[in-house]
Design a protein around this motif. Sequence first.
Motif, PDB file in Angstrom:
ATOM      1  N   SER A   1     -25.437  82.256 -24.947  1.00  0.00           N
ATOM      2  CA  SER A   1     -26.536  82.053 -25.889  1.00  0.00           C
ATOM      3  C   SER A   1     -26.938  83.384 -26.519  1.00  0.00           C
ATOM      4  CB  SER A   1     -27.730  81.464 -25.157  1.00  0.00           C
ATOM      5  OG  SER A   1     -28.337  82.470 -24.379  1.00  0.00           O
TER       6      SER A   1
ATOM      7  N   SER B   1     -34.030  72.667 -18.847  1.00  0.00           N
ATOM      8  CA  SER B   1     -32.862  72.877 -19.704  1.00  0.00           C
ATOM      9  C   SER B   1     -31.840  71.770 -19.503  1.00  0.00           C
ATOM     10  CB  SER B   1     -32.216  74.228 -19.394  1.00  0.00           C
ATOM     11  OG  SER B   1     -32.940  75.256 -20.015  1.00  0.00           O
ATOM     12  N   THR B   2     -31.624  71.395 -18.250  1.00  0.00           N
ATOM     13  CA  THR B   2     -30.653  70.332 -17.981  1.00  0.00           C
ATOM     14  C   THR B   2     -31.105  69.024 -18.608  1.00  0.00           C
ATOM     15  OG1 THR B   2     -30.237  71.423 -15.877  1.00  0.00           O
ATOM     16  CG2 THR B   2     -29.320  69.232 -16.161  1.00  0.00           C
TER      17      THR B   2
ATOM     18  N   SER C   1     -30.819  69.169 -22.440  1.00  0.00           N
ATOM     19  CA  SER C   1     -29.437  69.260 -22.926  1.00  0.00           C
ATOM     20  C   SER C   1     -28.710  67.935 -22.763  1.00  0.00           C
ATOM     21  CB  SER C   1     -28.668  70.355 -22.186  1.00  0.00           C
ATOM     22  OG  SER C   1     -29.345  71.568 -22.287  1.00  0.00           O
TER      23      SER C   1
ATOM     24  N   TRP D   1     -28.379  73.774 -24.643  1.00  0.00           N
ATOM     25  CA  TRP D   1     -28.696  74.694 -23.545  1.00  0.00           C
ATOM     26  C   TRP D   1     -29.030  76.083 -24.092  1.00  0.00           C
ATOM     27  CZ3 TRP D   1     -28.892  73.810 -18.229  1.00  0.00           C
ATOM     28  CH2 TRP D   1     -29.021  74.966 -17.442  1.00  0.00           C
ATOM     29  N   ASN D   2     -28.336  76.469 -25.154  1.00  0.00           N
ATOM     30  CA  ASN D   2     -28.503  77.818 -25.699  1.00  0.00           C
ATOM     31  C   ASN D   2     -29.618  77.925 -26.734  1.00  0.00           C
ATOM     32  OD1 ASN D   2     -26.512  78.766 -24.074  1.00  0.00           O
ATOM     33  ND2 ASN D   2     -24.895  78.695 -25.626  1.00  0.00           N
TER      34      ASN D   2
ATOM     35  N   PRO E   1     -23.302  76.696 -19.195  1.00  0.00           N
ATOM     36  CA  PRO E   1     -22.462  76.472 -20.373  1.00  0.00           C
ATOM     37  C   PRO E   1     -21.073  77.094 -20.244  1.00  0.00           C
ATOM     38  CG  PRO E   1     -24.211  78.039 -20.864  1.00  0.00           C
ATOM     39  CD  PRO E   1     -24.513  77.464 -19.528  1.00  0.00           C
TER      40      PRO E   1
END
Lengths: 279, 307
Positions: A101, B105-106, B109, B238-239, B286
């Motif tokens: 990221s 986040s999980t 995503s 996720w990013n 990721p």
Amino acid sequence: MLPSLVVVAIFLIVPSVEALMQSLRLVDPFTGRGIFVGLSNFQELLASAEYRHSILVSVVFAGLATVLGLAVSLGLALLVSQPVWGAGTYRTALLWPYALSPAVAGAIWGLVFDPSAGPVTYALYGLTGVRLNWMVDGNLALGVVTLAAVWKMLGYNIVFFLAGLQAIPPDLLEAASVDGASAWKRFWAVRFPLLSPVTFFLLIMNTLQAFFENFGLIDVLTQGGPARATDILVYKLYRDGFVNVQWGLASAQSLALFVMVAVLTVLQFRYAGRRVFYS
Amino acid sequence: MRTEAQVAGPAGQVISARQPPARPRRSARPVLRVRRAFSQGALQLALITAVVVVAFPVVYGAIVSTQAFQDLFSIPPRLTPGEATLQNYAAAWRKANMGPLLVNSTIISVATALGKIVLSLLAAFAFAYFRDFRGKTLFFVTILITHMLPLPVRIVPTYQLMQTLGWVDSYYALTIPFFASATGTLLFRQFFLTVPPSLSEAARIDGAGPLRFLVQILLPLSLNNIAALFMVEFVYMWNQYLWPLIVTTSQEMRVVQIGIKVLVAADAQAEWNVIMAGVMIAMIPPLLVVLALQRTFVRSLSLGTEK
């Protein structure tokens, strides 16, 4: 022919009309209602020295990151495309930073260029005797941000350049070679021109990426500093809108960005065609 | 294009068409063999250098994440793992509140990836199956335009919409604005168009409605595409950084990427060992997805320009 014309027309006309309509209004932050204010949004924006500075920073950053990134990736793609043992492994080994990221990239590059703990700082000190404080000098900070952005896009660019290189018929290179063209000449006379659609596509994608997808990188690495030296347009939009809560200014900037994307997208569809994009 | 013609000129055509140029055989000329070995060696050297340079920042970050704070300032910089691994990861976990961040986040995503897949399957089906309906092109182009716009461009109106709906600082705001996907729609539409019409006719004759045809026939055929799309969208979400930063206000709704910012901003003198531990935690999911499904990933990179 017709579909591509339709797409170009619609990508050009619809966004322009939409942008124009919205830019003439000012949204009141309390009532949420729009008021007709004519062109004053844009006038205010263009009159702002800070905004013009931000445009300059963005253009320099995007330009450097794109040109440098494409040059390095093309070089690496040429290397990997050779009949070399373990080419597949090398490909993967060059590809994976793309999965990281922007925030991760920002933190890691912050470490590598840290003024006191960074190995790059140390190595340069060893070589030149100069100890650089990257995050205090505006040009140096912009340089670090650019390098990080280039690094992050390497994998993406290499994949597309490789695909482009593999699509070149080997006969052509063989023929050139028989005609006595050196490797250098074969590259510039055969490969480079045949790669131009891919290069153009990547030029646009990298520019868009540099403009819009590096917010996390900059927020973690420099916060737009020092002295706004890395204050790209998206960062300024964030600061004005979401830190200083100046919605009018932020909306106008949003629209300005919108116009830029529209132009880049039209260029993309016009010259690179949809084939490269969706295949 | 002119260059192509020049190079492929008469001489080249004759040779390649009738008499392929004699390639030097491996054993025939020792000089050539040596030269080939030499160029192979140079290539290997160049590639290894490139790989090392590209990997260095991350590898160095991983090493630093195992070192004690004072190791950071050793001269020359220490390039070997240290002994403080557990302390660093524990400190990063505690300082950035990593547990809930990873859960968030999980959740967002996976939810976004699934939402995008369902919506784009339906949209693509509509475009491919119902060959003609009013305003089809208009709809299609609208989808394209809207979702090829990078997020920053539409961030102000989208945020204001979230405020109006009262979704700020909720999972809704973190996921739903991302649901519509031009990439997915294009991908599935292209695939559905390759399915022979006779198949849908047969299904219709057998009395299967459009939705049943989609679920029972097209869905199983699309599994590869679904997997590719899931992966790309998972990594993409996720990013994400900017949108979660803006749209969440409470600790409990933060995501992993913001955790990195929290760690970096925590102290005046950056504790890089702890920060790097946090970075490793944030980047591993990721990276695993991409490395495990590498081939699909390369194929789907052309989709990865997703906005």
